[in-house]
Structures are given as structure tokens and as C-alpha cells.
Write an enzyme that holds these catalytic residues in place. Structure first.
Site: not given
Length: 105
Positions: A39-40
Site C-alpha cells: 500500500e502506497v
């Protein structure tokens, strides 16, 4: 990028005086050699180019980056996992299904 274990970058970005627009969270999942998800998580000051660079970096490692549109406690996948685990515990504790049979689903 930082892997913060839950601390959003907006909580420490104020201490970053050199290029704060480059700050974001890269939240990988364990075990990383089996779980390709990352997850960015940008904060409101993260520059679009920094997000794009992070996504390309993770893709170069054969990861599957997903960009969250805003910070959320626990990240997105962990929140979904917690909901699923909570329901599983509820089903077993109420005698609806055995833990062994639940594992077969």
C-alpha cells in the site's frame, strides 16, 4: 518511503524540512516473498511525482502497489483483514461452525 506500522506520515512530515513532498508510506505485507501487495499512502503534502516514483519502484520489485487516496488508521488491507477475522471468531464462538471447518472455507 517509510514502513510505519501504523504511524501516518502526516504525523512526522512537519519535522522534514528538506523535500517534504517526497514523504509517503510504503506498507508491505508479510511474508514479503509471498505477499506482493504494497500500500502506497501519501499524505496531503506528498507530490504526485513521488507517488509515481514509489509505484514504479515497487513494480520493479515485482510487487503490486496500490495507492490509497488518503491516510487511514491501520491501512486498507489490514482493516479488511480485521473485519474478516472478527466475523470468523464470531462464527466459531457462537457455535455456528467449528474452527476446523472454518479453515476449510
Amino acid at each position: 518511503a517509510s514502513s510505519s506500522s501504523g504511524l501516518p506520515s502526516s504525523k512526522f512530515i512537519g519535522k522534514c524540512t528538506n523535500n517534504p513532498g517526497r514523504i509517503l508510506i510504503g506498507h508491505p505485507f508479510n511474508p514479503p516473498h509471498l505477499m506482493p501487495l504494497v500500500e502506497v499512502v501519501p499524505n496531503r503534502k506528498t507530490e504526485k511525482s513521488s507517488i509515481e516514483t514509489a509505484v514504479q519502484f515497487y513494480k520493479s520489485l515485482n510487487k503490486r502497489p496500490v495507492v490509497l487516496h488518503q491516510e487511514v488508521p491501520g491501512f486498507a488491507a489490514n482493516r479488511l483483514q480485521a473485519a474478516l477475522c472478527s466475523e470468523a471468531y464470531s462464527l466459531v464462538s457462537r457455535g455456528i461452525i467449528s474452527a476446523e471447518d472454518l479453515g476449510e472455507l
